[in-house]
Design an enzyme around this catalytic site. Structure first.
Site, PDB file in Angstrom:
ATOM      1  N   ASN A 195       0.821  -1.236   0.000  1.00 57.46           N
ATOM      2  CA  ASN A 195       0.000   0.000   0.000  1.00 57.46           C
ATOM      3  C   ASN A 195       0.842   1.268   0.000  1.00 57.46           C
ATOM      4  OD1 ASN A 195      -2.228  -1.552   0.100  1.00 57.46           O
ATOM      5  ND2 ASN A 195      -2.766  -1.111   2.245  1.00 57.46           N
TER       6      ASN A 195
ATOM      7  N   LYS B 148      16.759 -16.724 -29.714  1.00 59.96           N
ATOM      8  CA  LYS B 148      16.076 -15.595 -30.374  1.00 59.96           C
ATOM      9  C   LYS B 148      15.768 -16.030 -31.803  1.00 59.96           C
ATOM     10  CE  LYS B 148      16.810 -12.722 -26.879  1.00 59.96           C
ATOM     11  NZ  LYS B 148      15.817 -11.971 -26.110  1.00 59.96           N
TER      12      LYS B 148
ATOM     13  N   LYS C 158      12.733 -13.941 -29.892  1.00 62.35           N
ATOM     14  CA  LYS C 158      12.206 -14.170 -28.535  1.00 62.35           C
ATOM     15  C   LYS C 158      11.126 -15.233 -28.564  1.00 62.35           C
ATOM     16  CE  LYS C 158      11.887 -10.430 -25.921  1.00 62.35           C
ATOM     17  NZ  LYS C 158      12.274 -10.335 -24.494  1.00 62.35           N
TER      18      LYS C 158
ATOM     19  N   LYS D  79      18.644 -20.815 -22.382  1.00 65.39           N
ATOM     20  CA  LYS D  79      17.395 -20.586 -21.653  1.00 65.39           C
ATOM     21  C   LYS D  79      16.270 -20.263 -22.636  1.00 65.39           C
ATOM     22  CE  LYS D  79      16.506 -16.570 -19.617  1.00 65.39           C
ATOM     23  NZ  LYS D  79      15.698 -15.833 -20.596  1.00 65.39           N
ATOM     24  N   ASN D  80      15.036 -20.618 -22.217  1.00 64.29           N
ATOM     25  CA  ASN D  80      13.865 -20.088 -22.907  1.00 64.29           C
ATOM     26  C   ASN D  80      13.871 -18.576 -22.695  1.00 64.29           C
ATOM     27  OD1 ASN D  80      11.558 -22.715 -21.870  1.00 64.29           O
ATOM     28  ND2 ASN D  80      12.612 -22.507 -23.812  1.00 64.29           N
ATOM     29  N   ASP D  81      13.370 -17.840 -23.642  1.00 65.59           N
ATOM     30  CA  ASP D  81      13.171 -16.420 -23.358  1.00 65.59           C
ATOM     31  C   ASP D  81      11.981 -16.290 -22.408  1.00 65.59           C
ATOM     32  OD1 ASP D  81      14.009 -13.698 -25.596  1.00 65.59           O
ATOM     33  OD2 ASP D  81      13.892 -13.826 -23.419  1.00 65.59           O
ATOM     34  N   GLU D  82      11.909 -15.151 -21.736  1.00 68.80           N
ATOM     35  CA  GLU D  82      10.979 -15.070 -20.597  1.00 68.80           C
ATOM     36  C   GLU D  82       9.502 -15.254 -20.978  1.00 68.80           C
ATOM     37  OE1 GLU D  82      12.908 -12.590 -21.602  1.00 68.80           O
ATOM     38  OE2 GLU D  82      11.533 -10.996 -22.168  1.00 68.80           O
TER      39      GLU D  82
ATOM     40  N   HIS E 177      13.792 -14.999 -13.430  1.00 67.49           N
ATOM     41  CA  HIS E 177      13.852 -13.931 -14.435  1.00 67.49           C
ATOM     42  C   HIS E 177      13.034 -12.768 -13.896  1.00 67.49           C
ATOM     43  CE1 HIS E 177      13.558 -11.618 -18.095  1.00 67.49           C
ATOM     44  NE2 HIS E 177      14.507 -12.361 -18.603  1.00 67.49           N
ATOM     45  N   ARG E 178      13.547 -11.578 -14.064  1.00 61.67           N
ATOM     46  CA  ARG E 178      12.937 -10.430 -13.368  1.00 61.67           C
ATOM     47  C   ARG E 178      12.176  -9.485 -14.306  1.00 61.67           C
ATOM     48  NH1 ARG E 178      18.112  -6.393 -12.271  1.00 61.67           N
ATOM     49  NH2 ARG E 178      18.728  -6.333 -14.469  1.00 61.67           N
TER      50      ARG E 178
ATOM     51  N   HIS F 179      18.704 -12.487 -12.515  1.00 57.96           N
ATOM     52  CA  HIS F 179      19.310 -11.457 -13.369  1.00 57.96           C
ATOM     53  C   HIS F 179      19.618 -10.240 -12.497  1.00 57.96           C
ATOM     54  CE1 HIS F 179      18.298 -13.220 -17.442  1.00 57.96           C
ATOM     55  NE2 HIS F 179      17.795 -14.088 -16.569  1.00 57.96           N
TER      56      HIS F 179
ATOM     57  N   LYS G 222      22.286  -3.290 -22.702  1.00 54.72           N
ATOM     58  CA  LYS G 222      21.205  -2.442 -23.255  1.00 54.72           C
ATOM     59  C   LYS G 222      20.270  -1.909 -22.179  1.00 54.72           C
ATOM     60  CE  LYS G 222      17.788  -6.120 -24.204  1.00 54.72           C
ATOM     61  NZ  LYS G 222      17.283  -7.078 -25.186  1.00 54.72           N
TER      62      LYS G 222
ATOM     63  N   SER H   6      22.597 -10.566 -18.634  1.00 56.48           N
ATOM     64  CA  SER H   6      22.270 -10.589 -20.081  1.00 56.48           C
ATOM     65  C   SER H   6      22.004  -9.159 -20.523  1.00 56.48           C
ATOM     66  CB  SER H   6      21.097 -11.521 -20.329  1.00 56.48           C
ATOM     67  OG  SER H   6      19.950 -11.078 -19.647  1.00 56.48           O
TER      68      SER H   6
HETATM   69  C1  CAP Z   1      18.198 -10.487 -23.237  1.00 55.90           C
HETATM   70  C2  CAP Z   1      16.825 -10.868 -22.758  1.00 55.90           C
HETATM   71  C3  CAP Z   1      16.691 -10.772 -21.256  1.00 55.90           C
HETATM   72  C4  CAP Z   1      17.005  -9.411 -20.710  1.00 55.90           C
HETATM   73  C5  CAP Z   1      16.603  -9.343 -19.251  1.00 55.90           C
HETATM   74  C6  CAP Z   1      15.747 -10.031 -23.426  1.00 55.90           C
HETATM   75  O1  CAP Z   1      18.242 -10.650 -24.620  1.00 55.90           O
HETATM   76  O2  CAP Z   1      16.551 -12.214 -23.071  1.00 55.90           O
HETATM   77  O3  CAP Z   1      15.357 -11.143 -20.934  1.00 55.90           O
HETATM   78  O4  CAP Z   1      18.361  -9.239 -20.768  1.00 55.90           O
HETATM   79  O5  CAP Z   1      17.200  -8.200 -18.748  1.00 55.90           O
HETATM   80  O6  CAP Z   1      14.685 -10.630 -23.640  1.00 55.90           O
HETATM   81  O7  CAP Z   1      16.005  -8.856 -23.654  1.00 55.90           O
HETATM   82  P1  CAP Z   1      19.507 -10.030 -25.381  1.00 55.90           P
HETATM   83  P2  CAP Z   1      17.991  -8.330 -17.370  1.00 55.90           P
HETATM   84  O8  CAP Z   1      20.717 -10.799 -24.926  1.00 55.90           O
HETATM   85  O9  CAP Z   1      19.178 -10.234 -26.813  1.00 55.90           O
HETATM   86  O10 CAP Z   1      19.573  -8.590 -24.966  1.00 55.90           O
HETATM   87  O11 CAP Z   1      18.991  -9.406 -17.603  1.00 55.90           O
HETATM   88  O12 CAP Z   1      18.566  -6.953 -17.187  1.00 55.90           O
HETATM   89  O13 CAP Z   1      16.959  -8.687 -16.348  1.00 55.90           O
HETATM   90 MG    MG Z   2      14.593 -12.309 -22.450  1.00 54.48          MG
HETATM   91 MG    MG Z   3      -4.962  -2.501   4.243  1.00 58.26          MG
END
Ligand code: CAP
Ligand code: MG
Ligand code: MG
Length: 487
Positions: free
Chosen positions: A101, A153, A155, A179-182, A273-274, A307, A315, A403
């Site tokens: 809150n 990629k 993605k 890894k799988n992408d998120e 993954h964040r 991460h 980037k 990454s």
């Molecule tokens: C990186 C990535 C990651 C981000 C996450 C993307 O790809 O897979 O999810 O880096 O950021 O989807 O952008 P690239 P962080 O290597 O092609 O940039 O690691 O800062 O949480």
């Molecule tokens: Mg990603």
């Molecule tokens: Mg409350």
């Protein structure tokens, strides 16, 4: 002003019974700074905007305490009796108090949780990591360099077999970790189980070709817990133990998903993954929490890796204090924070094991990344100071996962900024955009690492290495470094 929450100079808050928090706040007139801090303390612990007659002697004994104010820098220090939190180690509950809150309070134009300190008695309630980077290093037999990884990629949009082909191209070129992408899940064009089956086939092929073990991190995030568990169980039924990690989109799937996977699969690397963290962590956002705070909670929850950002080398927005500070919160037994030094051990000072470990850890970090790499190459050491000899009373490490726009040419720069080799790097664009393709992209990454390890300038080392030579030319023109040079 809710004076009952104000007790400047209170020293009891350092007695190990309180979680300590440092908030940077911006106050809406006519509220005073101290007044706003007490409102924040009330709303994030026992109170509301009005003093209630229903409060009891006991309930008031667990009020949060504003114990220090630094109005010049806008910092309010608040202590929380850790007994107010859900028993059994529940991160979402703590964040509902501290990052709930309070982000919506009208009198706070800014409310950013910049640092947090967990007392030993509270820490033991939480799982902490189980399967760690050390376990992955043992499985991969890789000690003297970071774990070299990629994200497939584009993605999303590849069929299961197209996806697996790229895994093979990467692993056969010398990569360790894919890894799988998120957002990859159970999409129409790549049904989950077919993707898993195809990855296993690609992994078997790559392992027999290279003679090296490989790892794949599968995103198990899903609409509901049953589906998440179903996906995790399927991966477990197809893949060899140690050859897979479970990726959870910790912000969008939530802390319950993270802790459920940690508790149900303690022998699997839990990859946090964040995606979405930027809404809380970016410096320009006055409301939220810092990257080190997110990382500390992820370690408490038991993430094997999270991460932590490229400290501005890649980037994504980020800087050394935040990103490398977060990496140290993840890896070290004792780590300096923006406001608190966190000791991830329950029996600190008087315990000789922990003291010896802290000494070793200090020595290790003083070596820098290359010094540590050389030490490891000689002795195949895992991370000194927090390794399998770690006594039970120390919370295990969480591995930084790096990454975000990295490419082989940027790896040496990041290594020097990081000061350690204990991380997993996952380059997506930085591998699959290589003009000669993915297989050359990972070769360029390995070559860039070898050049750095041997302290040879990249251009010189690339003279007889086509993959790296092409990478240098391409990424200096198209990579992040090109954009930065233009800036
Ligand atoms: C990186 C990535 C990651 C981000 C996450 C993307 O790809 O897979 O999810 O880096 O950021 O989807 O952008 P690239 P962080 O290597 O092609 O940039 O690691 O800062 O949480
Ligand atoms: Mg990603
Ligand atoms: Mg409350």
């Amino acid at each position: 002003m809710q004076a009952q929450y104000l007790d400047l100079g209170n020293k009891e808050v350092f007695n190990g019974q309180y979680l300590l928090a440092a908030f940077k706040i911006k106050v809406a007139a006519p509220e005073t700074f101290a007044g706003a801090a007490t409102e924040l303390a009330a709303e994030s612990s026992t109170g509301s905007n009005l003093k209630v007659g229903s409060a009891t002697v006991y309930s008031q004994s667990v009020d949060a305490v504003v114990y220090d104010l630094d109005e010049e820098n806008g910092i309010a220090y608040i202590a929380y009796p850790w007994v107010i939190f859900d028993r059994g180690g529940n991160v979402q509950n703590v964040l509902t108090f501290l990052a709930g809150n309070v982000f919506g309070m009208a009198e706070l134009l800014g409310c950013k949780l910049l640092d947090v300190w967990f007392p030993p008695a509270m820490m033991v309630q939480f799982d902490g990591p189980s399967y760690t980077l050390d376990d992955m290093r043992k499985y991969l037999d890789v000690y003297d360099r970071p774990i070299l990884g990629t994200i497939i990629k584009p993605k999303i949009g590849l069929t299961s077999y197209e996806y697996a082909e790229l895994c093979y191209d990467f692993w056969s070129g010398g990569g360790d970790f894919v890894k799988n992408d998120e957002p990859q899940a159970d999409q129409q064009f790549s049904p989950y189980e077919k993707m898993v089956d195809a990855v296993r086939m690609a992994m078997d092929k790559a392992e027999s070709l290279t003679g090296q073990t490989k790892v794949h991190s599968f995103n198990v995030s899903a609409a509901d817990f049953d589906t998440m568990i179903k996906r995790a169980d399927y991966v477990q039924s197809v893949m060899k133990p140690g050859s897979y990690a479970f990726l959870v989109d910790g912000i969008t799937a939530g802390w319950m998903a993270v802790q459920t996977i940690r508790r149900k699969y303690p022998n699997v690397f839990l990859h946090f993954h964040r995606a979405g963290h930027g809404a809380f962590t970016r410096h320009e956002n006055p409301i939220g929490y810092s990257v080190p705070v997110l990382t500390k909670f992820a370690r408490l929850a038991g993430a094997s890796g999270i991460h932590t950002g490229t400290a501005g080398v890649g980037k994504m927005a980020g800087d050394v204090a935040d990103d490398i500070g977060a990496a140290k919160q993840a890896l070290r037994v004792k780590s300096k924070g923006l406001y608190f030094d966190q000791l991830w051990a329950e029996i600190p000072e008087q315990d000789s094991d922990v003291q010896n470990m802290l000494t070793r850890e200090e020595l290790t970090w003083s070596l820098g990344a290359r010094g540590l790499a050389q030490l490891r190459r000689q002795n195949k050491l895992t991370m000194e100071g927090n390794d399998e000899k770690t006594p039970w009373r120390v919370m295990k490490k969480t591995a930084p996962i790096i990454s975000g726009g990295l490419n082989p040419v940027l790896l040496p720069e990041f290594l020097d900024v990081m000061g350690s080799i204990d991380f997993i790097t996952t380059m997506g664009g930085g591998v699959h955009s290589h003009p000669m393709g993915t297989h050359s992209g990972i070769k360029a990454m390995v070559q860039a690492y070898d050049a750095w390890f041997n302290q040879i300038p990249l251009e010189e080392y690339a003279r007889d290495k086509e993959e790296l030579r092409v990478a240098i030319e391409f990424y200096n023109k198209n990579g992040i470094q090109a954009h930065r040079n233009q800036a």
